[in-house]
Design a protein around this motif. Structure first.
Motif, PDB file in Angstrom:
ATOM      1  N   GLY A 121       0.537  -1.750   0.430  1.00 32.35           N
ATOM      2  CA  GLY A 121      -0.073   0.314   0.216  1.00 32.35           C
ATOM      3  C   GLY A 121       0.726   0.937   0.028  1.00 32.35           C
ATOM      4  O   GLY A 121       0.194   2.588  -0.342  1.00 32.35           O
ATOM      5  N   THR A 122       1.774   1.485   0.596  1.00 30.39           N
ATOM      6  CA  THR A 122       3.510   2.467   0.650  1.00 30.39           C
ATOM      7  C   THR A 122       4.411   2.389  -0.347  1.00 30.39           C
ATOM      8  O   THR A 122       4.248   2.965  -1.168  1.00 30.39           O
ATOM      9  CB  THR A 122       3.828   2.702   2.290  1.00 30.39           C
ATOM     10  N   GLY A 170      -4.406   1.460   4.764  1.00 35.16           N
ATOM     11  CA  GLY A 170      -3.419   1.092   4.257  1.00 35.16           C
ATOM     12  C   GLY A 170      -2.561   0.346   3.845  1.00 35.16           C
ATOM     13  O   GLY A 170      -1.592   0.204   2.775  1.00 35.16           O
ATOM     14  N   ASN A 219      -4.831  -0.886  -1.631  1.00 37.85           N
ATOM     15  CA  ASN A 219      -4.998   1.189  -2.486  1.00 37.85           C
ATOM     16  C   ASN A 219      -6.057   1.162  -3.659  1.00 37.85           C
ATOM     17  O   ASN A 219      -6.684   2.311  -3.400  1.00 37.85           O
ATOM     18  CB  ASN A 219      -3.550   1.106  -3.654  1.00 37.85           C
ATOM     19  N   ALA A 265      -8.792   3.446  -1.995  1.00 34.82           N
ATOM     20  CA  ALA A 265      -8.361   3.864  -0.623  1.00 34.82           C
ATOM     21  C   ALA A 265      -9.316   5.133   0.222  1.00 34.82           C
ATOM     22  O   ALA A 265     -10.512   4.890   1.423  1.00 34.82           O
ATOM     23  CB  ALA A 265      -7.188   3.950  -0.158  1.00 34.82           C
TER      24      ALA A 265
END
Ligand code: AHR
Length: 322
Positions: A247-248, A268, A271, A310
């Motif tokens: 997600g990051t 999180g 996405n 998200a």
């Protein structure tokens, strides 16, 4: 008791007996009229599939339909056997969610000969003879793949090295979601699928395949595109175990829109998910009734889907029905 009264009593009693007999016959006929429908389901590989089964079962119950249910555990041979058994039992209609696209003509010809209408739900088949099924009720899987690609193009600025987790080989959603996604990224030279493998629409498959790919061809991935949410949830686990932040560090997107995906988006870790509605029970039985009445049905009814990312997940989560 004089003769008159005696005859009148006997008359009344016989009338009551006759009425009762007639009522029971009527009741039996009414019971006989209860529809019997066979549902040949793919299996229980995903949360989406469970929601679809539930939708068909609860719609059958609310319409008073006698439903015969078969779970093919992902195997076409089992599904064909189930359809043959439904034909032998003389069901009124068959609802079929075909595991794969090809190989259905012989058994569908048998159903046609027996005058049993077949309603396809969720996945289509490849056949030159469209008279073999009454109608298909399904999402547009190519459009879902394209929507996923377009969302990723925006999110990544057209730059992504992608791991693709495919669904069951030969299944319409696996073929079409790949096709739609490839067409979507085709317009962006900076987006490349660097590794692509089947996780069979299962969470365990998504995890195992991602684990393996991260150590090989997919090691430099900046995004994971999964053909369904369950595989994406498996991939999230694999990414975490590999020390990455899903997600990051790596964008994760998938298709279905199950509650678990919304929860992962709120956390999180996922996405985006492209919705694919599994609540097909009401439409399926409406089609069965029309087919049995001899009404003309469209060859395909497309279920409309939306994209959720998200940012919209927390507000949408309480509304999710599956
Ligand atoms: O045919 C629909 C697909 O099958 C769903 O996306 C997936 O979750 C399921 O197993």
């Amino acid at each position: 008791m004089n003769h008159h009264i005696l005859f009148r009593s006997i008359g009344a009693a016989s009338f009551a007996a006759l009425a009762l007999a007639a009522f029971s016959t009527f009741n039996l006929q009414a019971a006989d009229k209860k529809l019997t429908v066979g549902f040949a389901q793919v299996g229980a590989e995903s949360a989406w599939r469970t929601a679809e089964t539930e939708s068909i079962k609860s719609e059958a119950a609310s319409r008073g339909v006698n439903l015969k249910f078969s779970d093919a555990q992902g195997k076409q041979e089992k599904q064909i056997k189930a359809v043959r058994a439904f034909i032998a039992q003389g069901v009124d209609a068959i609802i079929l969610a075909p595991v794969v696209e090809t190989g259905w003509e012989p058994v569908l010809r048998e159903a046609k000969r027996a005058k049993i209408p077949v309603v396809l739900v969720d996945r289509g088949i490849k056949t030159a003879d469209e008279s073999l099924f009454a109608t298909l009720i399904a999402s547009d899987f190519v459009a879902e793949g394209r929507m996923a690609a377009e969302w990723l193009a925006k999110k990544s600025g057209g730059q992504a090295r992608i791991i693709e987790l495919q669904g069951t080989p030969g299944a319409a959603p696996a073929i079409d979601r790949k096709k739609g996604f490839e067409a979507g990224i085709g317009a962006h030279p900076g987006m490349k699928i660097i590794a692509s493998q089947s996780g069979d629409f299962r969470r365990s498959g998504g995890k195992e395949v991602t684990e393996a790919l991260l150590k090989g061809a997919g090691s430099g991935a900046t995004a994971v595109y999964a053909h369904n949410d369950d595989m994406a949830l498996g991939a999230i686990q694999a990414l975490e175990e590999a020390g990455k932040k899903p997600g990051t560090d790596v964008i994760v997107l998938s298709i279905d829109g199950v509650k678990g995906a919304f929860e992962a988006m709120v956390a999180g870790k996922l996405n985006c998910t492209v919705e694919c509605n599994p609540l097909l029970g009401p439409m399926a039985f409406e089609a069965v009734e029309k087919a049995l009445k001899g009404d003309k049905l469209p060859k395909k009814t497309v279920v409309q889907d939306r994209v959720f990312d998200a940012g919209a997940a927390a507000a949408e989560l309480p509304n999710r029905k599956y």
